[in-house]
Design an enzyme around this catalytic site. Structure first.
Site, PDB file in Angstrom:
ATOM      1  N   HIS A  18       6.537 -41.563 -43.278  1.00 47.22           N
ATOM      2  CA  HIS A  18       6.006 -41.350 -44.820  1.00 47.22           C
ATOM      3  C   HIS A  18       6.068 -42.841 -45.707  1.00 47.22           C
ATOM      4  CE1 HIS A  18      10.252 -41.405 -45.942  1.00 47.22           C
ATOM      5  NE2 HIS A  18      10.571 -40.395 -45.344  1.00 47.22           N
ATOM      6  N   HIS A  21       9.209 -44.996 -44.927  1.00 46.82           N
ATOM      7  CA  HIS A  21       9.177 -46.061 -43.745  1.00 46.82           C
ATOM      8  C   HIS A  21       8.225 -47.155 -44.038  1.00 46.82           C
ATOM      9  CE1 HIS A  21       9.866 -41.473 -42.275  1.00 46.82           C
ATOM     10  NE2 HIS A  21      10.994 -42.114 -41.891  1.00 46.82           N
ATOM     11  N   CYS A 127      26.812 -34.438 -37.377  1.00 40.50           N
ATOM     12  CA  CYS A 127      25.581 -34.019 -38.011  1.00 40.50           C
ATOM     13  C   CYS A 127      24.321 -34.485 -37.082  1.00 40.50           C
ATOM     14  CB  CYS A 127      25.460 -34.884 -39.174  1.00 40.50           C
ATOM     15  SG  CYS A 127      23.937 -34.661 -40.157  1.00 40.50           S
ATOM     16  N   CYS A 130      21.982 -37.115 -39.061  1.00 41.45           N
ATOM     17  CA  CYS A 130      22.474 -38.322 -39.075  1.00 41.45           C
ATOM     18  C   CYS A 130      22.606 -39.075 -37.502  1.00 41.45           C
ATOM     19  CB  CYS A 130      23.768 -38.489 -39.578  1.00 41.45           C
ATOM     20  SG  CYS A 130      23.745 -38.206 -41.274  1.00 41.45           S
ATOM     21  N   CYS A 144      26.759 -32.028 -44.698  1.00 49.71           N
ATOM     22  CA  CYS A 144      26.377 -33.535 -44.680  1.00 49.71           C
ATOM     23  C   CYS A 144      25.927 -33.811 -46.203  1.00 49.71           C
ATOM     24  CB  CYS A 144      25.520 -33.645 -43.452  1.00 49.71           C
ATOM     25  SG  CYS A 144      24.743 -35.443 -43.768  1.00 49.71           S
ATOM     26  N   HIS A 147      22.086 -34.661 -45.390  1.00 50.89           N
ATOM     27  CA  HIS A 147      21.071 -33.693 -44.936  1.00 50.89           C
ATOM     28  C   HIS A 147      21.224 -32.194 -45.433  1.00 50.89           C
ATOM     29  CE1 HIS A 147      20.597 -36.955 -42.033  1.00 50.89           C
ATOM     30  NE2 HIS A 147      19.341 -36.552 -41.907  1.00 50.89           N
ATOM     31  N   LYS A 286      13.919 -37.197 -54.531  1.00 52.10           N
ATOM     32  CA  LYS A 286      14.355 -37.497 -52.910  1.00 52.10           C
ATOM     33  C   LYS A 286      12.871 -37.203 -52.266  1.00 52.10           C
ATOM     34  CE  LYS A 286      17.270 -36.657 -49.382  1.00 52.10           C
ATOM     35  NZ  LYS A 286      17.541 -35.696 -48.584  1.00 52.10           N
ATOM     36  N   LYS A 289      10.667 -33.215 -46.636  1.00 55.35           N
ATOM     37  CA  LYS A 289       9.636 -32.230 -46.262  1.00 55.35           C
ATOM     38  C   LYS A 289       9.631 -31.187 -47.320  1.00 55.35           C
ATOM     39  CE  LYS A 289       7.443 -33.091 -42.357  1.00 55.35           C
ATOM     40  NZ  LYS A 289       7.558 -33.108 -41.230  1.00 55.35           N
TER      41      LYS A 289
HETATM   42  N1  MSP Z   1      16.254 -44.144 -35.682  1.00 56.07           N
HETATM   43  C1  MSP Z   1      17.171 -44.594 -36.833  1.00 56.07           C
HETATM   44  C2  MSP Z   1      17.201 -46.033 -36.875  1.00 56.07           C
HETATM   45  C3  MSP Z   1      17.621 -46.563 -35.495  1.00 56.07           C
HETATM   46  S1  MSP Z   1      17.567 -48.450 -35.570  1.00 56.07           S
HETATM   47  C4  MSP Z   1      18.127 -48.992 -34.228  1.00 56.07           C
HETATM   48  C5  MSP Z   1      16.445 -43.739 -38.322  1.00 56.07           C
HETATM   49  N2  MSP Z   1      15.200 -43.631 -37.991  1.00 56.07           N
HETATM   50  S2  MSP Z   1      14.530 -43.028 -39.235  1.00 56.07           S
HETATM   51  O1  MSP Z   1      13.211 -42.560 -38.849  1.00 56.07           O
HETATM   52  O2  MSP Z   1      15.349 -42.041 -40.134  1.00 56.07           O
HETATM   53  O3  MSP Z   1      14.441 -44.396 -40.256  1.00 56.07           O
HETATM   54  C6  MSP Z   1      15.281 -44.741 -41.074  1.00 56.07           C
HETATM   55  C7  MSP Z   1      14.776 -45.754 -42.057  1.00 56.07           C
HETATM   56  O4  MSP Z   1      13.256 -45.371 -42.753  1.00 56.07           O
HETATM   57  C8  MSP Z   1      15.647 -46.401 -43.261  1.00 56.07           C
HETATM   58  O5  MSP Z   1      16.846 -47.019 -43.018  1.00 56.07           O
HETATM   59  C9  MSP Z   1      14.458 -47.065 -44.011  1.00 56.07           C
HETATM   60  O6  MSP Z   1      14.294 -48.050 -43.430  1.00 56.07           O
HETATM   61  C10 MSP Z   1      13.154 -45.781 -43.782  1.00 56.07           C
HETATM   62  N3  MSP Z   1      13.328 -44.919 -45.043  1.00 56.07           N
HETATM   63  C11 MSP Z   1      13.322 -43.588 -44.667  1.00 56.07           C
HETATM   64  N4  MSP Z   1      13.359 -43.035 -45.979  1.00 56.07           N
HETATM   65  C12 MSP Z   1      13.097 -43.838 -46.869  1.00 56.07           C
HETATM   66  C13 MSP Z   1      13.310 -43.815 -48.230  1.00 56.07           C
HETATM   67  N5  MSP Z   1      13.109 -42.509 -49.184  1.00 56.07           N
HETATM   68  N6  MSP Z   1      13.419 -44.896 -49.029  1.00 56.07           N
HETATM   69  C14 MSP Z   1      13.352 -46.277 -48.549  1.00 56.07           C
HETATM   70  N7  MSP Z   1      13.500 -46.487 -47.156  1.00 56.07           N
HETATM   71  C15 MSP Z   1      13.286 -45.152 -46.465  1.00 56.07           C
HETATM   72  O7  MSP Z   1      17.473 -44.008 -38.855  1.00 56.07           O
END
Ligand code: MSP
Length: 478
Positions: A18, A21, A127, A130, A144, A147, A286, A289
């Site tokens: 999304h 990311h 969790c 997380c 949590c 979440h 926020k 989904k």
């Molecule tokens: N798999 C772990 C990371 C392991 S790294 C060794 C993880 N994955 S995740 O798919 O949840 O991705 C988290 C990351 O996605 C956040 O740290 C950020 O980079 C990005 N983001 C996800 N949602 C976001 C927002 N709403 N805003 C900004 N960044 C976002 O955690």
């Protein structure tokens, strides 16, 4: 050649990308392109984190009997999105790849040889969202905080990593390297977290199903964070240490506490900088989904162009702070700044330049408005919004110049001078914006009739192009 290694988090495959990311990955892409333009040998790594319990859940939810098949399918989706957004990554690591599994076991063996692994019983609150244990004090009304789900009570026999042993060394390293954790607010948080007392962490779970098996005990698989962090070595060992680990603030502790301790134990250098940007909301809410607001970045890019999205990300949110996404503000910036300030400047200049038949020469009058050293410094400090403000200061100066000089009323040498100064400035702008808006930069270069250039060409008095007006850079959206 000097190297530069930049990473994004590896993303979970229970979901499709999304806009949050995409934000991290696009910002990492800006960094990678900037250092390439500087002539460094850049290694830009992204990938997928697949050994999580979430992958099993995802497979189940989407009706895949074979979990690996599901992971393959999802990894493809992530790659496809990055391709469609023009992300220039050099490698994409998947944690189900043999090269990763091998490195994880090797890494673990080094830690074990160093005496930092022991077996013990663990009871705690886990969790699944997380993928980590939480303490009672972290819960909000028993849930949590991130979440909003209740953690599971887990009681297992696990392998532990002696994280506590590294408290002092970590604090020392952070103190001696003020840029190790950025921005400063995050560094302060991490420091107080370490000072509040680190406990050893469980790094395995019983079970021989999904996950990477421990080399010394096939009945255990690695805790997914232990395995995931090692991706940065399994894909980028040749470029290690990383120059920037980029992520959002949600996962700073894993990167700034556990990961450096693991590296110290296994005898690796530490990454140079760990940068956590803020969290992104959509129209103030926020991203989730259940709210149905998880915007697909590809759809946005199709509607407004990739470069408009990239520009918006960079300019709208001071890098490191929380920010909000709204299509309204994206549109406003697209119309005012990209279409008007930049697009019109090029269009007006080229219209006049095409008609002009004489030799184009000038006195570089606009040179004083370009503060490249500042831009370069801001980029090094990862203050992208400030770098862009500076670039736009120059764009605005050019617009002011064209309005004041009214070249459409000029002739001969005077016209030649104004045209030259504008073309030369546009050439420099096209280089400066390349990391931020690569497509636009390319279009500008084509219309200015110049070849691709690097940062060493940012000096006045170089223009030798054959300008020819082309398609307008940005269409306004009402
Ligand atoms: N798999 C772990 C990371 C392991 S790294 C060794 C993880 N994955 S995740 O798919 O949840 O991705 C988290 C990351 O996605 C956040 O740290 C950020 O980079 C990005 N983001 C996800 N949602 C976001 C927002 N709403 N805003 C900004 N960044 C976002 O955690």
């Amino acid at each position: 050649m000097q190297k530069f290694y930049v990473t994004t988090p590896i993303y979970y495959v229970n979901d499709v990308p999304h806009i949050g990311h995409a934000y991290t990955t696009i910002m990492a892409d800006v960094i990678a392109r900037w250092y390439r333009l500087k002539g460094l040998h850049v290694f830009f790594l992204t990938g997928t984190d697949e050994n999580s319990f979430k992958t099993l859940q995802g497979a189940k939810k989407f009706g895949f009997d074979d979990v690996k098949e599901y992971a393959d399918h999802m990894a493809k989706q992530w790659k496809k999105t990055w391709k469609e957004l023009g992300i220039s990554y050099d490698d994409f690591i998947r944690t189900t790849e043999p090269r990763h599994k091998k490195k994880v076991r090797e890494f673990f063996n080094k830690i074990m040889e160093n005496g930092d692994i022991y077996k013990g019983k663990y009871t705690g609150l886990y969790c699944d969202g997380c993928e980590t244990f939480l303490t009672e004090s972290e819960l909000v009304k028993g849930l949590c905080p991130l979440h909003k789900t209740p953690p599971r009570q887990v009681s297992e026999e696990n392998y532990f990593f002696r994280l506590s042993k590294y408290s002092d060394k970590l604090l020392e390293h952070i103190k001696e390297n003020p840029d190790f954790i950025l921005p400063k607010t995050r560094r302060n948080e991490v420091v107080s977290f370490i000072k509040s007392g680190l406990k050893d962490i469980s790094i395995s779970r019983p079970g021989s199903g999904w996950g990477i098996k421990l080399p010394n005990d096939e009945t255990h698989v690695f805790w997914v964070w232990f395995d995931a962090l090692i991706n940065y070595i399994s894909a980028g060992e040749k470029f290690w240490p990383a120059d920037v680990h980029l992520m959002a603030k949600d996962i700073i502790r894993f990167h700034a506490v556990i990961w450096p301790a693991m590296l110290m134990s296994a005898g690796y250098e530490l990454p140079r900088r760990i940068f956590a940007h803020g969290f992104f909301t959509i129209n103030g809410q926020k991203i989730s989904k259940s709210l149905g607001n998880a915007i697909d970045p590809v759809i946005l890019a199709k509607k407004y162009s990739i470069d408009a999205l990239r520009y918006f990300f960079v300019r709208e949110i001071p890098f490191g702070e929380d920010g909000d996404f709204s299509e309204e503000s994206l549109k406003r910036r697209l119309n005012n700044e990209l279409a008007n300030d930049l697009g019109n400047l090029l269009y007006r200049t080229l219209t006049l330049a095409e008609r002009f038949k004489g030799k184009i020469e000038g006195d570089n009058e606009l040179e004083g408005y370009l503060r490249f050293k500042k831009i370069d410094k801001y980029m090094d400090q990862l203050k992208f919004h400030k770098a862009m403000d500076e670039i736009w200061f120059f764009v605005k100066a050019c617009n002011k110049y064209i309005n004041e000089k009214e070249p459409w009323k000029l002739k001969g040498d005077e016209l030649s001078n104004v045209l030259y100064n504008l073309l030369e400035s546009l050439r420099i702008i096209s280089i400066l914006i390349d990391p931020f808006m690569p497509e636009t930069s390319k279009k500008m270069r084509e219309q200015l009739g110049i070849r691709s250039q690097d940062l060493s060409m940012i000096r006045f008095g170089e223009f030798k192009g054959k300008p020819r007006r082309g398609e307008i850079l940005f269409r306004k959206v009402e």
